[in-house]
Design an enzyme around this catalytic site. Structure first.
Site, mmCIF file in Angstrom:
data_model
loop_
_atom_site.group_PDB
_atom_site.id
_atom_site.type_symbol
_atom_site.label_atom_id
_atom_site.label_comp_id
_atom_site.label_asym_id
_atom_site.label_seq_id
_atom_site.Cartn_x
_atom_site.Cartn_y
_atom_site.Cartn_z
ATOM 1 N N GLY B 73 0.846 -1.208 -0.057
ATOM 2 C CA GLY B 73 -0.130 -0.062 -0.023
ATOM 3 C C GLY B 73 0.764 1.085 0.074
ATOM 4 O O GLY B 73 2.032 1.341 -0.552
ATOM 5 N N GLY B 76 4.056 0.670 2.287
ATOM 6 C CA GLY B 76 4.892 -0.367 1.887
ATOM 7 C C GLY B 76 5.483 0.029 0.393
ATOM 8 O O GLY B 76 6.797 -0.290 0.335
ATOM 9 N N HIS B 297 -16.780 5.133 11.091
ATOM 10 C CA HIS B 297 -17.344 6.253 10.083
ATOM 11 C C HIS B 297 -18.772 6.355 10.061
ATOM 12 O O HIS B 297 -19.427 5.348 9.759
ATOM 13 C CB HIS B 297 -16.613 5.851 8.798
ATOM 14 C CG HIS B 297 -16.494 7.164 7.861
ATOM 15 N ND1 HIS B 297 -17.821 7.907 7.331
ATOM 16 C CD2 HIS B 297 -15.703 7.930 7.368
ATOM 17 C CE1 HIS B 297 -17.315 8.612 6.523
ATOM 18 N NE2 HIS B 297 -15.933 8.947 6.690
ATOM 19 N N ARG B 362 -16.836 12.464 13.761
ATOM 20 C CA ARG B 362 -17.238 11.208 13.265
ATOM 21 C C ARG B 362 -17.936 10.453 14.347
ATOM 22 O O ARG B 362 -18.920 9.721 14.323
ATOM 23 C CB ARG B 362 -16.012 10.457 12.745
ATOM 24 C CG ARG B 362 -15.501 11.064 11.209
ATOM 25 C CD ARG B 362 -14.284 10.348 10.781
ATOM 26 N NE ARG B 362 -14.228 10.920 9.537
ATOM 27 C CZ ARG B 362 -13.156 10.359 8.419
ATOM 28 N NH1 ARG B 362 -12.375 9.550 9.055
ATOM 29 N NH2 ARG B 362 -12.961 10.945 7.403
ATOM 30 N N LEU B 486 -3.609 8.820 4.224
ATOM 31 C CA LEU B 486 -2.873 8.894 3.086
ATOM 32 C C LEU B 486 -1.596 9.546 3.472
ATOM 33 O O LEU B 486 -0.401 9.240 3.252
ATOM 34 C CB LEU B 486 -3.574 9.454 2.072
ATOM 35 C CG LEU B 486 -4.914 8.899 1.616
ATOM 36 C CD1 LEU B 486 -5.386 9.562 0.504
ATOM 37 C CD2 LEU B 486 -4.502 7.527 1.277
#
Lengths: 247, 682, 236
Positions: B73, B76, B297, B362, B486
């Site tokens: 991902g 990695g 979420h 959230r 991210l």
């Protein structure tokens, strides 16, 4: 609803495969196609028959891992991925034929699972912009015309599922290839390697044994991300340009 | 206690002292834990100084050094690309058929970076401050500061790779504000930012494959870490196509295998996302930190039936214009929502939180949705819920997210432009038209803040075993801000790990070990035995059915609201489930072929063991913070109540042995650059 | 799968399948140019016996005395034969590639994005090839008069060929023109795409329209001749 499924079963890459017929009852229209196969697999497991192997991961239409030929259409009757196809697209009593992607560069691994590593090798052979980590200038150093940035994004949405190859009567991967060539070739960062990229990626495409494109459009019609045929024209144009420069 | 200190030496808080002991009997207290790599000094110089202090590896030596990276991902893949470019010999592993499938690809919203391109007052300090506060003061300040610091480099790097971020007409990058933050620091590529960033990292990594510095092993699952002479020296994998159990040896091992949200069975994670790599490392001695911190979420598409295999998230941006409500009266729940008059609707978030309304954080939005459904005022199809005591009940799990007002105010065209792709996705999955009837939403597990404990260098307590991305615990504290996952994955992969791993590798290459080393032989034998065991039980139940049951237990007792009683019940149920697993599992097929049932069996039992530890961690933490809400710790208005005096620490759990209590090591969280505050959204 | 590094190096643009397709496109476009000229000449039948025969003779004398008698005609013929060889050879090569790219066929396969004309390129092309042989035997090499009449007068040979008494010859020609129309319909668009001229939805649509126009003009233009003879509009 009750369904009859004809599914390709093949023990491994070298074994001979055959279609098998299964009856499945109590399918809800809210199920995704893959959840329907999950239910089938629970039933098979309970009956002592090995479950059907198929690829899937994100199940939200973005990773590109799933992909089945459903009643002769890549990802089935809707313009979406197999995981986002829902059973409400079928009706009670339907007979559904499920096959793996068929292309010699995508050999069957087992049942409905195929090996798409040819796509990885096409990317390895030039499908990138060479930018070592840490060597980048400020992100605002080179503005990009919005039209080009949007174009690059539109074609960069390719998920590498292989539906284009599966749907193409020639087994060509031109749409996949064209999408990457267009993505990188429309950005200023992609210009220095543009000619060498197209030549080496096309070379890898051919070496993998994919067929040539006859521009008939089955790929674009099957693409769950609706990548248009334009990208193949752009691919051809880039190759023509590279040819004129002697690459 | 005092105000933030620029020299970075004077703490603003005291170490906490835990008085409660809810988990007594379920754990053993171990020695306190100290991050020996933690930097000191002024916070804004710590990373720069550390990068300088960390030793270099001679370029000629790099190709002699082998690095194993598990997972492809953002964390990695980016690390594999960067370390490959540097000239190390990298072996990259993923269970999918291609590195490009990793679940980072599914992230929608965007990536934060302190670029301040909007000149709206953003800065590294502000991103740092927002992230620590968003994490409810349960993260390390040095780590978070570093994250904020390198965030800007990430954007530069991605743009250079050809990531097609959204741009304005002038050709410059566009930003948006995300998740209730007051500055616009989120870079995005329509609703597919994760995909574009991952493809960028993937392409950079494939470039290194072509260059020969990275070797990629797809359809390979890591099943054990090899620890020889006190160092992680390799992994044992199973080739998922041939079934071959292989050993791979190296000088250093990096686990970047993502989060374990699938412990709940239903989550927004990919079907294959699993905890096995991290859990196997944990069983080999690596500490698992804060496993109970789970982000739920609020805007996901509700469950439709017990066939459900996963949940789909819709961007939280929907809450900017949609209004959330349930019927005031339970008898209205089965009605067509359009027939329910305005006065019979309860816009509960606007009612309870007048100033934030539908934009509450959230966890609050999620918990209130659950409360409404628990009260019997949920909407949508009633789904069967099997209570852990075996009884069944039918519950409607959904609340309306209504765009009628937005459509009236902005016009359908404008709503379509803004949210068209999300509405289409909703329509495809549910078969309903959200322009006509309100959407139904319900919370779902989305991200886990917990993970393997790592030091400032991202090294676990096992020497030579590093961990990056969602798989580690380090940067988000008890809760993660939107568009920060991210950022962390790429920060770890591109910029942090390559600069810390060299300090470790400067001592290498380590003495070669070969296949005959006892540690290698033993690890491989363990894996083979386990696989044989799964196939030999020949019981009645599929691995999936165990996994589903675990998910139900976890969701009920260790989900949005946790209580002492519930968690204790859950621990008992999970232990029973574990026993049944080992006696009643049914895996057909063979070990020497592609066998998805066998893969699931291994992942499921690791999830079961993890689930137990999560419950113990949640039981011990008698406070509410971020993604962990304890019913016993709330204000009179039902707001989360933190106990900094007791729990301002990282709970790092050591594996205590089979059927033995885990051992808790506490790492105190001490702040110098920031002061802890209780949040309020009223 | 365990990695098997099989990256090809030293690829050349000219050795690619796309280069092969470009050869196919260019040779096809040469044929279109020829067909337009050929059709123009054939439509001279409507100008009468003498005009047609004068035109036919002029084709042989054009370029004289710089070129020998029928010199230009032979240059064109050689060019066309070369184009045909290239067109057919690349078609065969690409077809073989396509077959080896999918050696196991689907049990069920549906088409949803392709036109009938695009799917009939190979069989249609083969039919056209056979037709061309007959056509050359009929008018150029063999000069076969199906009614058994004289063959030295091009105009009369044409009218005899489409005489209602041998109506099946006209049917063969008309069917061949349908095949040609199909081939051109996809071929024109495909050539534009292969040469990289259709980089946007608008240019793609234009190329498809052009395919339709070229197909109708050429197939329709040629079809006027047998139809006119059959219906007695053109007579000896």
């Amino acid at each position: 609803m009750n369904l009859t499924l004809n599914i390709w079963r093949q023990a491994n890459a070298t074994a001979a495969g055959a279609m098998h017929r299964y009856e499945l009852a109590g399918v809800s229209e809210d199920m995704s196609f893959l959840e329907m196969l999950d239910v089938l697999n629970e039933q098979l497991n309970a009956n002592g028959e090995e479950p059907v192997a198929f690829d899937s991961d994100c199940r939200e239409g973005i990773c590109g891992m799933c992909g089945l030929m459903i009643n002769g259409q890549a990802h089935g009757p809707e313009v979406t991925t197999t995981c986002q196809l829902h059973m409400r697209s079928f009706k009670d009593g339907d007979e559904i034929t499920v096959e793996p992607w068929r292309a010699d560069p995508f050999p069957v691994v087992k049942d409905l699972v195929v090996d798409r590593s040819a796509f990885d090798r096409m990317i390895q052979n030039g499908g990138f912009i060479s930018a070592n980590t840490g060597s980048a200038p400020d992100a605002h150093a080179a503005p990009v015309e919005k039209k080009l940035a949007d174009l690059a994004f539109d074609v960069a949405t390719c998920i590498g599922c292989g539906a284009c190859v599966a749907a193409c009567p020639n087994g060509s991967a031109s749409l996949f290839l064209g999408a990457k060539i267009t993505h990188l070739g429309s950005l200023p960062q992609g210009q220095p390697e543009r000619d060498t990229r197209v030549v080496s990626m096309v070379g890898q495409h051919d070496a993998e044994g994919f067929g040539g494109c006859t521009n008939i459009g089955e790929c674009a019609a099957a693409c769950p991300k609706e990548i248009p045929l334009d990208v193949i024209s752009r691919l051809n144009k880039d190759l023509r340009t590279a040819m004129a420069k002697g690459y | 206690m005092g105000t933030p200190d620029p020299s970075g030496t004077i703490p603003t808080n005291q170490p906490s002292v835990q008085k409660s002991d809810d988990a007594a009997g379920f754990y053993t207290l171990g020695a306190p834990l100290i991050d020996e790599k933690a930097p000191t000094g002024p916070i804004n110089t710590r990373w720069q100084r550390r990068k300088f202090e960390n030793r270099l590896v001679n370029p000629a030596n790099r190709r002699k050094l082998d690095i194993i990276i598990v997972g492809t991902g953002l964390a990695g893949g980016a690390a594999a690309a960067t370390l490959g470019e540097a000239g190390y010999n990298v072996k990259s592993f993923c269970y999918q058929d291609s590195p490009r499938r990793a679940h980072s690809i599914a992230a929608q919203g965007g990536i934060n970076a302190a670029k301040n391109y909007k000149e709206d007052g953003d800065s590294v300090e502000r991103l740092f401050y927002d992230t620590v506060k968003g994490g409810d003061y349960r993260s390390r300040e040095s780590n978070v500061y570093r994250l904020a610091e390198v965030s800007a480099n990430i954007i530069d790097q991605c743009v250079a790779q050809g990531v097609p971020f959204a741009r304005e007409y002038g050709g410059l990058l566009d930003n948006r504000s995300f998740g209730g933050v007051q500055v616009s620091r989120t870079f995005y590529a329509r609703g597919q930012t994760g995909q574009q960033l991952l493809i960028g990292a993937y392409q950079a990594m494939e470039r290194q494959v072509a260059a020969g510095t990275v070797t990629q092993y797809t359809r390979h699952e890591m099943l054990e870490v090899i620890v020889a002479d006190g160092r992680a020296r390799g992994i044992v994998t199973r080739d998922m196509v041939t079934g071959a159990v292989e050993t791979h040896l190296a000088d250093v091992v990096v686990i970047a295998s993502g989060g374990y949200g699938n412990v709940f069975f239903l989550s927004t994670n990919a079907m294959g996302s699993n905890v096995t790599a991290a859990w196997r490392a944990h069983r080999k001695g690596a500490y698992m930190a804060n496993p109970c911190y789970t982000q739920i979420h609020p805007t996901c598409i509700p469950v439709t039936g017990d066939h459900q295999s996963k949940l789909t998230l819709m961007s939280e941006s929907l809450r900017n214009d949609g209004r959330i409500w349930v019927p005031k009266n339970a008898e209205d729940c089965a009605k067509d929502p359009r027939d329910i008059p305005e006065e019979d609707r309860d816009y509960y978030l606007e009612r309870i939180y007048p100033s934030f309304g539908n934009l509450v954080p959230r966890d609050i939005a999620s918990r209130q949705a659950k409360n409404m459904c628990d009260e019997g005022r949920g909407v949508g199809p009633a789904v069967k819920e099997i209570q852990p005591d075996g009884t069944e009940q039918m519950v409607r799990r959904g609340v309306y997210l209504d765009f009628a007002d937005a459509i009236a105010r902005m016009g359908q065209k404008a709503v379509e432009t803004k949210y068209g792709n999300l509405f289409d996705m909703y329509a495809r999955i549910t078969g309903e038209n959200p322009y006509e009837t309100p959407m139904r939403i319900y919370p779902a597990v989305h991200y886990v803040m917990g993970g393997l404990w790592v030091d400032y260098h991202l090294q676990t307590n096992i020497t030579g075993l590093f961990c990056s991305g969602e798989a580690n615990f380090s940067d988000h504290g008890a809760n993660r801000l939107g568009a920060s996952a991210l950022m962390q994955g790429l920060a770890d992969g591109y910029f942090v790990l390559p600069n810390t791993i060299r300090e470790y590798l400067a001592d290498g290459p380590f003495e070669k070990i070969d296949e005959s080393h006892p540690a290698v032989v033993e690890a491989k034998a363990e894996v083979e035995e386990r696989i044989a065991k799964f196939l030999s039980i020949q019981g009645e139940r599929s691995a999936d059915s165990f996994h589903k049951q675990l998910g139900q237990i976890m969701w009920e007792y260790c989900g949005m609201e946790r209580t002492e009683e519930g968690l204790k019940t859950a621990i008992g149920l999970i232990r029973d489930l574990k026993k049944e697993f080992w006696t009643n599992l049914k895996v057909l097929g063979t070990a020497d072929s592609l066998n998805q049932s066998l893969e699931k069996a291994g992942r499921t039992i690791d999830f079961i063991e993890l689930g137990e530890l999560m419950c113990i961690d949640a039981l011990n933490r008698r406070e509410s913070c971020g993604g962990h809400f304890r019913g016993e710790s709330q204000t009179e208005d039902g707001e989360a109540l933190r106990h900094d005096d007791e729990f301002a620490y990282v709970a790092a759990w050591e594996f205590g042995g089979e059927d033995a209590n885990p051992i808790l090591h506490k790492e105190d969280l001490i702040y110098t650059a920031i002061e802890m505050k209780q949040r309020s959204y009223k | 799968m365990t990695p098997v590094a099989t990256l090809v190096t030293g690829s050349k643009s000219t050795r690619s399948t796309i280069a092969l397709k470009m050869l196919m496109a260019v040779s096809g476009l040469i044929f279109i140019g020829f067909l337009l000229a050929h059709m123009y000449g054939n439509l001279k039948v409507f100008a009468g016996h003498d005009a047609f025969n004068t035109y036919a003779e002029h084709l042989r004398t054009i370029g004289e005395p710089m070129l020998p008698h029928a010199g230009l005609l032979w240059i064109i013929r050689v060019g066309l034969i070369a184009a045909l060889v290239v067109h057919v050879a690349s078609a065969i090569a690409l077809t073989r590639r396509a077959h080896s790219a999918r050696s196991t066929k689907y049990v069920v396969k549906k088409n949803k994005g392709s036109s009938l004309s695009s799917r009939t390129m190979r069989w249609g092309g083969l039919a056209l090839f056979l037709f061309i042989i007959w056509h050359l035997l009929n008018f150029t090499i063999g000069k076969i008069n199906p009614t058994g009449g004289a063959t030295h007068d091009p105009y009369n040979l044409l009218v005899d060929t489409f005489d209602p008494s041998v109506w099946y010859i006209s049917v063969i020609y008309l069917l061949a023109l349908v095949a040609l129309g199909f081939h051109l319909h996809h071929g024109v668009w495909s050539a534009c795409q292969t040469l990289g001229f259709t980089n946007a939805a608008s240019s793609r649509a234009r190329a498809k329209d052009a395919g339709l126009v070229v197909a109708i003009v050429i197939a329709g233009g040629f079809a006027l001749i047998p139809l006119s003879v059959l219906f007695g509009i053109v007579t000896k």
